[in-house]
Scaffold this motif. Sequence first.
Motif: not given
Lengths: 132, 132, 132, 132, 132, 132
Positions: A109, E83, E71, F103-116
């Motif tokens: 993650g 997702c 997302y 905020e865009l970067l935060r969402v991208i990072g969050m999405a990548m993490q939960t995708n994984g």
Amino acid sequence: MATVRLLSDEEASAEALAVFEDIRATRGTDFINNFWRALAHDPQLLAATWARLKTVMAPGALDPLTKEMIYLAVSTANSCTYCIHSHTAAARAKGMSEAQYAELLRVIGMAMQTNGLVTAMQVPVDEEFRVE
Amino acid sequence: MATVRLLSDEEASAEALAVFEDIRATRGTDFINNFWRALAHDPQLLAATWARLKTVMAPGALDPLTKEMIYLAVSTANSCTYCIHSHTAAARAKGMSEAQYAELLRVIGMAMQTNGLVTAMQVPVDEEFRVE
Amino acid sequence: MATVRLLSDEEASAEALAVFEDIRATRGTDFINNFWRALAHDPQLLAATWARLKTVMAPGALDPLTKEMIYLAVSTANSCTYCIHSHTAAARAKGMSEAQYAELLRVIGMAMQTNGLVTAMQVPVDEEFRVE
Amino acid sequence: MATVRLLSDEEASAEALAVFEDIRATRGTDFINNFWRALAHDPQLLAATWARLKTVMAPGALDPLTKEMIYLAVSTANSCTYCIHSHTAAARAKGMSEAQYAELLRVIGMAMQTNGLVTAMQVPVDEEFRVE
Amino acid sequence: MATVRLLSDEEASAEALAVFEDIRATRGTDFINNFWRALAHDPQLLAATWARLKTVMAPGALDPLTKEMIYLAVSTANSCTYCIHSHTAAARAKGMSEAQYAELLRVIGMAMQTNGLVTAMQVPVDEEFRVE
Amino acid sequence: MATVRLLSDEEASAEALAVFEDIRATRGTDFINNFWRALAHDPQLLAATWARLKTVMAPGALDPLTKEMIYLAVSTANSCTYCIHSHTAAARAKGMSEAQYAELLRVIGMAMQTNGLVTAMQVPVDEEFRVE
């Protein structure tokens, strides 16, 4: 549902069956998982893949469990459903504890998250990371 | 070339600088790599990412080198150039031998290959891999 | 299970139905596969996608079967389950032999493997590959 | 900038050099591209990769140019910069015309687009695509 | 079929249950979706992920619906089936109209297509896009 | 370094030049970025891609800035270096503030993490997310 039929022992060619037998002998089980039954349509590819896998995953400078976890990490990033199931099962069979699995998931993650941030910002590689 | 400027210590906010200092203290070096200098534009994200990374990569049920190799495996499958360079350097700094690195590469190559074959044939998951 | 309902002929708009009819006429079959029934929620996107697909996949400098195999290769690397099934079926309908399919799978596996190795080692592009 | 040094002929081991010689003989050129020079750190992996590549890319049910284009399609979907350059060069060396290349690009673009649409809508696989 | 069992409220630890309760309170519903039940095996990761998600997805410079669509775009490019379903549902719950969804799909398809074309041709970044 | 030469106005065909002119008129600038100069080798693909892009990115149910951010999110998940640079520049030109970008970067990072995490655990889709 696969794009090829999974070949039973009866349907597999002699060459494919010989690979099945080596898988059984090496793993000490009668079970042949679906990946090999799908690959059996191309006995040469089946034989080459199994021979290489046996070499690559054998104990060496890295222990077999570490290798399974690395395999699982790659398979996750590639979204390979079958591979995730089979290598999670293999890692558990090789002794992966629930605590180790939890940490593996945390690292996956974390890596996914920073991969996304780094890529979005196109961070340039530090000179300090240069080899020679 | 990044999509944001990399912030020097002089340009970073007090909040970002505090994170830089913790990175320096934790790692025992003055060096701050570019990822953190890019993230410094958003001190809250910088702080949250560093805090989480410190927790996730600490010794636990998995040792730090194993974690670095897993991180590198994910970064490779995601084609994250910066991440590959920084985590290869980190793994070496944590003691990864050339023999271990060679085996890591072999596992990554093997996993990529079988991921492709499995996905192309859409192999169904064996009942034997089912959890409960 | 899709994120949109698949539209039957009765539910499709007149504009969408006109595309369905052109698909039927072009392919010489009454069958409309699920992709088009899902896209029918946006008749403009449906029409644009079908028009482009018809042009791109028509015989030209590359024959239709070669195009299907390239389509399948991309879909595999992108882990697109539906696309893998539909383009494997299409390739077979256009005459892909089992021997050709086996070689296609070998190339996909080989490419995935070396993609992983090259990316992990971040091999720099040779000057010899430079265009002009 | 790679994560390993590229080995010159002088630095390569005897085992690696033997592979270099077979590459030269097979391709009828003195040129050894960077991929092999990077892999030379692990002569066993170098030898296994080259041996397999030679088999997989040889003329068979698919001609070598078709194989190169499939390789390029996979490499593109995997964002492998080096692989894209080397296999574009290889495809041109094997006779890919500019018209063929243009159609290859069209198919790659089309596949990427519908892969995205299909995945976003999670289109279920039609019964008609089922094998047996 | 998951690689872990989904924990019911009865099976979850006190720490995990506290997160479930915060999810319920924040969202104003009793429903806990499967992602959290799977993560509950690692209460620390569950708590950290939920805390971060709550911060990241809160209204700010971007509204919550825009965030959900971003997302969803990432999840689609990563082929994350779960997702895609959960964030499509969330976007609809936050007011995404069918017209907005249609345009989102068009942008995703367009981006995937040009990503493929650009990557295949390895287009160099224009000087004009450089930051400072 | 690209796999094709970037065509200057002088080298472009009349058909390609007509597209360049429409890009200039539509955007109110003389600047033609490299993507179009690379595509100019295939005037038909150039014309089709530009026509579609103009339609897809026009104001509609979603505003142009939101569309650019979605485009950037997809391009990041696909590791498309050029696309990340060009669409970050485009989003800024359309008014993306630094706060929105953060905020865009935060969402991208969050999405990548939960995708994984979701993919690694193969979380099954909740019945509640089912459409109809």
